[in-house]
Design an enzyme around this catalytic site. Structure first.
Site, short mmCIF file in Angstrom:
data_model
loop_
_atom_site.label_atom_id
_atom_site.label_comp_id
_atom_site.label_asym_id
_atom_site.label_seq_id
_atom_site.Cartn_x
_atom_site.Cartn_y
_atom_site.Cartn_z
CG ASP A 169 -2.00 -1.05 1.19
OD1 ASP A 169 -1.81 -2.06 0.48
OD2 ASP A 169 -3.03 -0.86 1.84
CE LYS A 232 -5.46 2.02 2.53
NZ LYS A 232 -4.29 1.37 3.17
CE LYS A 268 -6.86 -1.40 2.58
NZ LYS A 268 -5.48 -1.87 2.86
#
Length: 332
Positions: A169, A232, A268
């Protein structure tokens, strides 16, 4: 009477990622004309709860599905080996055995979608998850602010992959979005993607620090063009994290990117998603906007630490008719 979900729900047994997003040549023509109508977006999501309601066994089935999509996360400054080991045990056994038996799901091999930790804690997660198919996600690139050099970001990614992370991430340099330096942002993300190698990359936009929905949409497009496997919302450290409105903007970009390239990019939402009802709202939004293909851990994840506890509590209420104390459902 025992309540069983065997005929209404199937839990994914393991994670099988979709075809990777290899990216697309940079061209501002894909997003130059974007101009998001904020009031229209917020009106759309405001109607969601009133139009859709999931009850009884169907709600329980959706909540089990949600568990399989949680990136169970610990990103605290006082994280230790013990914290991570407990987190991983919860990821492997996210719902108490007695509840699963009452649901008829004791053989479903239910796990969370991944475990997400800081780089230095990857070895502990790897040790605890040995013999499972649960991915290890590591936050990288100077998380959460991203205020390190690009060279250091690349080095950090490579170290995390070498340590055993199968998902990375990353956080973008927010100033590039604020100053509309789209090519620079594309180049940065593309280099991060290359550094990830076989590890899947989730690109965190930190949408709470982006002032307009239009810039959120453009940043989403740049991240996908540069090869992000997921986009995300947040680090979870901003004052405003995931919202349904931001999510609608981002998943419609995902839909448009799929129409252009044929590639499915994952989504996400992260930060502030703590209640089972919130999880259901996000799943319904995904189903309505992207369809059932995205209702899988391959293409949808929740970034959360406390959500699992509330879902487990709601499942116990479903099988017993009673709400229990929170300590009966410890997150880790």
């Amino acid at each position: 009477m025992q309540k069983t979900l065997e005929k209404t729900h199937t839990i994914p047994m393991e994670n099988h990622h979709e075809v990777r997003n290899e990216g697309w040549p940079f061209n501002t023509k894909y997003f130059d004309a974007i101009n998001i109508n904020r009031s229209a977006v917020e009106k759309r999501v405001a109607t969601l709860a009133g139009r859709r309601s999931v009850k009884k066994e169907f709600q329980a089935a959706w909540l089990l599905k949600a568990i399989s999509m949680i990136d169970l996360t610990t990103l605290a400054g006082d994280d230790t080996r013990g914290n991570v080991m407990r987190l991983c045990e919860k990821a492997k056994n996210p719902v108490r055995e007695d509840i699963l038996q009452r649901l008829g799901m004791q053989d479903a091999k239910l796990t969370t979608g991944a475990v997400c930790v800081y780089h230095n804690l990857i070895p502990f997660a790897k040790e605890a998850l040995k013999g499972t198919n649960i991915p290890i996600a590591a936050v990288s690139t100077g998380f959460p602010a991203g205020k390190i050099s690009l060279e250091d970001k690349i080095t950090e990614i490579k170290k995390s992959v070498a340590a055993g992370a199968t998902e990375i991430d990353i956080v973008i340099s927010r100033d590039l979005v604020l100053e509309s330096k789209w090519k620079e942002l594309y180049d940065e993300i593309k280099l991060c993607r290359a550094a990830c190698g076989d590890a899947h990359m989730k690109t965190i936009l930190a949408t709470g620090e982006i002032p307009t929905y239009t810039k959120v949409a453009k940043a989403s497009w740049v991240a996908m063009l540069a090869g992000s496997d997921f986009i995300k919302t947040s680090t979870g450290k901003e004052s405003v994290n995931a919202t349904l409105a931001i999510s609608l903007v981002m998943i419609r970009c995902i839909r448009d990117y799929h129409e252009l390239t044929g590639v499915k990019v994952g989504y996400k939402p992260a930060g502030g998603i703590q209640k089972a009802k919130q999880a259901l709202d996000y799943l319904i939004l995904i189903k309505e906007e992207l369809g059932n293909d995205w209702l899988t851990p391959d293409l949808f994840r929740f970034g959360a630490s406390s959500l699992l506890g509330d879902i487990e509590r709601q499942l116990e209420h479903y099988v017993t008719g009673r709400y229990s104390a929170g300590f009966r459902h410890p997150m880790a």
